[in-house]
Design a protein around this motif. Structure first.
Motif, PDB file in Angstrom:
ATOM      1  N   GLY A  34      31.945  -0.659  27.565  1.00  0.00           N
ATOM      2  CA  GLY A  34      31.844  -1.208  26.212  1.00  0.00           C
ATOM      3  C   GLY A  34      33.211  -1.463  25.606  1.00  0.00           C
ATOM      4  O   GLY A  34      33.404  -2.432  24.866  1.00  0.00           O
ATOM      5  N   GLY A  35      34.184  -0.610  25.923  1.00  0.00           N
ATOM      6  CA  GLY A  35      35.549  -0.829  25.471  1.00  0.00           C
ATOM      7  C   GLY A  35      36.155  -2.070  26.101  1.00  0.00           C
ATOM      8  O   GLY A  35      36.894  -2.816  25.451  1.00  0.00           O
ATOM      9  N   ALA A  36      35.838  -2.305  27.367  1.00  0.00           N
ATOM     10  CA  ALA A  36      36.337  -3.508  28.037  1.00  0.00           C
ATOM     11  C   ALA A  36      35.754  -4.761  27.380  1.00  0.00           C
ATOM     12  O   ALA A  36      36.472  -5.739  27.153  1.00  0.00           O
ATOM     13  CB  ALA A  36      35.990  -3.459  29.524  1.00  0.00           C
ATOM     14  N   ARG A  37      34.468  -4.717  27.042  1.00  0.00           N
ATOM     15  CA  ARG A  37      33.850  -5.855  26.338  1.00  0.00           C
ATOM     16  C   ARG A  37      34.484  -6.051  24.969  1.00  0.00           C
ATOM     17  O   ARG A  37      34.747  -7.178  24.547  1.00  0.00           O
ATOM     18  CB  ARG A  37      32.346  -5.648  26.200  1.00  0.00           C
ATOM     19  N   ALA A  38      34.761  -4.949  24.277  1.00  0.00           N
ATOM     20  CA  ALA A  38      35.395  -5.038  22.959  1.00  0.00           C
ATOM     21  C   ALA A  38      36.801  -5.617  23.073  1.00  0.00           C
ATOM     22  O   ALA A  38      37.240  -6.367  22.190  1.00  0.00           O
ATOM     23  CB  ALA A  38      35.434  -3.657  22.294  1.00  0.00           C
ATOM     24  N   TYR A  39      37.498  -5.287  24.147  1.00  0.00           N
ATOM     25  CA  TYR A  39      38.847  -5.820  24.350  1.00  0.00           C
ATOM     26  C   TYR A  39      38.793  -7.345  24.523  1.00  0.00           C
ATOM     27  O   TYR A  39      39.563  -8.087  23.906  1.00  0.00           O
ATOM     28  CB  TYR A  39      39.478  -5.156  25.564  1.00  0.00           C
ATOM     29  N   VAL A  40      37.868  -7.822  25.337  1.00  0.00           N
ATOM     30  CA  VAL A  40      37.716  -9.266  25.525  1.00  0.00           C
ATOM     31  C   VAL A  40      37.380  -9.937  24.192  1.00  0.00           C
ATOM     32  O   VAL A  40      37.958 -10.978  23.836  1.00  0.00           O
ATOM     33  CB  VAL A  40      36.642  -9.578  26.589  1.00  0.00           C
ATOM     34  N   ALA A  41      36.477  -9.338  23.428  1.00  0.00           N
ATOM     35  CA  ALA A  41      36.115  -9.897  22.120  1.00  0.00           C
ATOM     36  C   ALA A  41      37.324  -9.913  21.181  1.00  0.00           C
ATOM     37  O   ALA A  41      37.497 -10.866  20.402  1.00  0.00           O
ATOM     38  CB  ALA A  41      34.963  -9.097  21.510  1.00  0.00           C
ATOM     39  N   HIS A  42      38.154  -8.894  21.245  1.00  0.00           N
ATOM     40  CA  HIS A  42      39.361  -8.818  20.420  1.00  0.00           C
ATOM     41  C   HIS A  42      40.333  -9.930  20.807  1.00  0.00           C
ATOM     42  O   HIS A  42      40.886 -10.618  19.939  1.00  0.00           O
ATOM     43  CB  HIS A  42      39.993  -7.441  20.601  1.00  0.00           C
ATOM     44  N   ILE A  43      40.535 -10.132  22.102  1.00  0.00           N
ATOM     45  CA  ILE A  43      41.418 -11.202  22.568  1.00  0.00           C
ATOM     46  C   ILE A  43      40.881 -12.562  22.125  1.00  0.00           C
ATOM     47  O   ILE A  43      41.637 -13.414  21.645  1.00  0.00           O
ATOM     48  CB  ILE A  43      41.579 -11.142  24.107  1.00  0.00           C
ATOM     49  N   ASP A  44      39.584 -12.757  22.263  1.00  0.00           N
ATOM     50  CA  ASP A  44      38.968 -14.034  21.902  1.00  0.00           C
ATOM     51  C   ASP A  44      38.820 -14.221  20.398  1.00  0.00           C
ATOM     52  O   ASP A  44      38.625 -15.345  19.933  1.00  0.00           O
ATOM     53  CB  ASP A  44      37.581 -14.157  22.544  1.00  0.00           C
ATOM     54  N   GLY A  45      38.887 -13.121  19.646  1.00  0.00           N
ATOM     55  CA  GLY A  45      38.627 -13.177  18.209  1.00  0.00           C
ATOM     56  C   GLY A  45      39.866 -13.062  17.357  1.00  0.00           C
ATOM     57  O   GLY A  45      40.667 -14.000  17.246  1.00  0.00           O
ATOM     58  N   ASP A  46      40.067 -11.887  16.784  1.00  0.00           N
ATOM     59  CA  ASP A  46      41.076 -11.720  15.739  1.00  0.00           C
ATOM     60  C   ASP A  46      42.463 -11.297  16.212  1.00  0.00           C
ATOM     61  O   ASP A  46      43.370 -11.135  15.404  1.00  0.00           O
ATOM     62  CB  ASP A  46      40.572 -10.742  14.683  1.00  0.00           C
ATOM     63  N   LEU A  47      42.673 -11.146  17.505  1.00  0.00           N
ATOM     64  CA  LEU A  47      43.973 -10.679  17.982  1.00  0.00           C
ATOM     65  C   LEU A  47      45.097 -11.661  17.665  1.00  0.00           C
ATOM     66  O   LEU A  47      46.198 -11.244  17.308  1.00  0.00           O
ATOM     67  CB  LEU A  47      43.925 -10.380  19.484  1.00  0.00           C
ATOM     68  N   ALA A  48      44.854 -12.954  17.758  1.00  0.00           N
ATOM     69  CA  ALA A  48      45.911 -13.934  17.460  1.00  0.00           C
ATOM     70  C   ALA A  48      46.403 -13.780  16.027  1.00  0.00           C
ATOM     71  O   ALA A  48      47.617 -13.792  15.772  1.00  0.00           O
ATOM     72  CB  ALA A  48      45.416 -15.355  17.713  1.00  0.00           C
ATOM     73  N   ASP A  49      45.484 -13.611  15.081  1.00  0.00           N
ATOM     74  CA  ASP A  49      45.888 -13.423  13.679  1.00  0.00           C
ATOM     75  C   ASP A  49      46.688 -12.134  13.504  1.00  0.00           C
ATOM     76  O   ASP A  49      47.685 -12.100  12.790  1.00  0.00           O
ATOM     77  CB  ASP A  49      44.673 -13.400  12.755  1.00  0.00           C
ATOM     78  N   TYR A  50      46.228 -11.070  14.160  1.00  0.00           N
ATOM     79  CA  TYR A  50      46.960  -9.811  14.093  1.00  0.00           C
ATOM     80  C   TYR A  50      48.383  -9.994  14.621  1.00  0.00           C
ATOM     81  O   TYR A  50      49.348  -9.551  14.001  1.00  0.00           O
ATOM     82  CB  TYR A  50      46.250  -8.708  14.897  1.00  0.00           C
ATOM     83  N   LEU A  51      48.510 -10.625  15.778  1.00  0.00           N
ATOM     84  CA  LEU A  51      49.831 -10.779  16.382  1.00  0.00           C
ATOM     85  C   LEU A  51      50.747 -11.679  15.549  1.00  0.00           C
ATOM     86  O   LEU A  51      51.949 -11.442  15.484  1.00  0.00           O
ATOM     87  CB  LEU A  51      49.709 -11.306  17.809  1.00  0.00           C
ATOM     88  N   ARG A  52      50.197 -12.676  14.896  1.00  0.00           N
ATOM     89  CA  ARG A  52      51.014 -13.499  14.002  1.00  0.00           C
ATOM     90  C   ARG A  52      51.539 -12.640  12.846  1.00  0.00           C
ATOM     91  O   ARG A  52      52.697 -12.736  12.458  1.00  0.00           O
ATOM     92  CB  ARG A  52      50.205 -14.681  13.481  1.00  0.00           C
ATOM     93  N   GLY A  53      50.697 -11.767  12.313  1.00  0.00           N
ATOM     94  CA  GLY A  53      51.144 -10.834  11.279  1.00  0.00           C
ATOM     95  C   GLY A  53      52.160  -9.844  11.808  1.00  0.00           C
ATOM     96  O   GLY A  53      53.112  -9.475  11.112  1.00  0.00           O
ATOM     97  N   TYR A  54      51.977  -9.415  13.056  1.00  0.00           N
ATOM     98  CA  TYR A  54      52.925  -8.495  13.662  1.00  0.00           C
ATOM     99  C   TYR A  54      54.274  -9.177  13.892  1.00  0.00           C
ATOM    100  O   TYR A  54      55.331  -8.571  13.683  1.00  0.00           O
ATOM    101  CB  TYR A  54      52.363  -7.927  14.967  1.00  0.00           C
ATOM    102  N   LEU A  55      54.254 -10.437  14.280  1.00  0.00           N
ATOM    103  CA  LEU A  55      55.502 -11.198  14.423  1.00  0.00           C
ATOM    104  C   LEU A  55      56.246 -11.263  13.092  1.00  0.00           C
ATOM    105  O   LEU A  55      57.473 -11.124  13.051  1.00  0.00           O
ATOM    106  CB  LEU A  55      55.226 -12.610  14.935  1.00  0.00           C
ATOM    107  N   PHE A  56      55.489 -11.466  12.009  1.00  0.00           N
ATOM    108  CA  PHE A  56      56.116 -11.473  10.678  1.00  0.00           C
ATOM    109  C   PHE A  56      56.765 -10.119  10.416  1.00  0.00           C
ATOM    110  O   PHE A  56      57.905 -10.038   9.971  1.00  0.00           O
ATOM    111  CB  PHE A  56      55.073 -11.792   9.605  1.00  0.00           C
ATOM    112  N   ARG A  57      56.052  -9.034  10.701  1.00  0.00           N
ATOM    113  CA  ARG A  57      56.565  -7.678  10.497  1.00  0.00           C
ATOM    114  C   ARG A  57      57.847  -7.443  11.297  1.00  0.00           C
ATOM    115  O   ARG A  57      58.812  -6.889  10.797  1.00  0.00           O
ATOM    116  CB  ARG A  57      55.482  -6.664  10.867  1.00  0.00           C
TER     117      ARG A  57
END
Length: 193
Positions: free
Chosen positions: A154-177
């Motif tokens: 289930g964690g592996a499925r959640a990881y794929v969903a995270h990559i396909d979903g909101d991870l790009a937005d998070y990483l853009r915010g992290y780049l700003f940080r």
């Protein structure tokens, strides 16, 4: 999901200030990460960019018991790594609790001084490798006879969903940080990946 700075919560937890409403409480007898200088070089390649990462953790599979939305196990040795960075105080607390479970002191919290914008962008450009690994892990463990492997699938499925979903937005915010030394304020333009 955008970047949320967990470091103030980390500091509060490490000095033993309780967080309101948490059933888990970790005593402040030691920081849950070690000061070993080669940890960054030993980090698991599956760690998502951010402050927390796993490097040479134990193989006891305890992290998902307290932080299932953040910690996953690799299928090489069973080490733990951080597949989703925390986005609020409770999530941060759970990652810290997972770190306290690790007798090898393999969790680290110095990612903010280790990741560079170039490294984050490189990780993102190679995300297909991580995604493929997580999909393969899900396929293998979801049919396992072991309950702990089925749960981790289930964690592996959640990881794929995270990559396909909101991870790009998070990483853009992290780049700003990383670039500005602070989280972005509402309305501020975020860097491109």
């Amino acid at each position: 999901m955008t970047y949320w700075d967990p470091i103030p919560t980390v500091r509060a937890c490490v000095v033993g200030e309780p967080l309101p409403g948490h059933a888990l409480w970790v005593p402040a007898y030691r920081p849950p990460w070690g000061p070993w200088p080669d940890a960054w070089a030993e980090r698991d390649w599956r760690n998502v960019p951010g402050p927390f990462y796993g490097a040479g953790t134990d193989t006891c599979w305890m992290g998902r018991e307290v932080a299932p939305a953040h910690v996953l196990y690799n299928d090489d040795l069973g080490d733990e790594f951080v597949y989703r960075q925390p986005c609020d105080a409770e999530e941060t607390y759970r990652v810290i609790a997972a770190a306290f479970q690790d007798p090898m002191v393999g969790y680290q919290c110095d990612g903010d001084v280790r990741w560079t914008p170039e490294l984050v962008r490189e990780w993102w450009s190679e995300r297909g490798r991580v995604r493929e690994w997580a999909r393969d892990l899900d396929r293998k463990w979801s049919i396992s006879t072991r309950a702990d492997e089925r749960e981790a699938a289930g964690g592996a499925r959640a990881y794929v969903a995270h990559i396909d979903g909101d991870l790009a937005d998070y990483l853009r915010g992290y780049l700003f940080r990383l670039g500005e030394g602070r989280p972005a304020r509402p309305g501020e333009a975020l860097p491109v990946l």
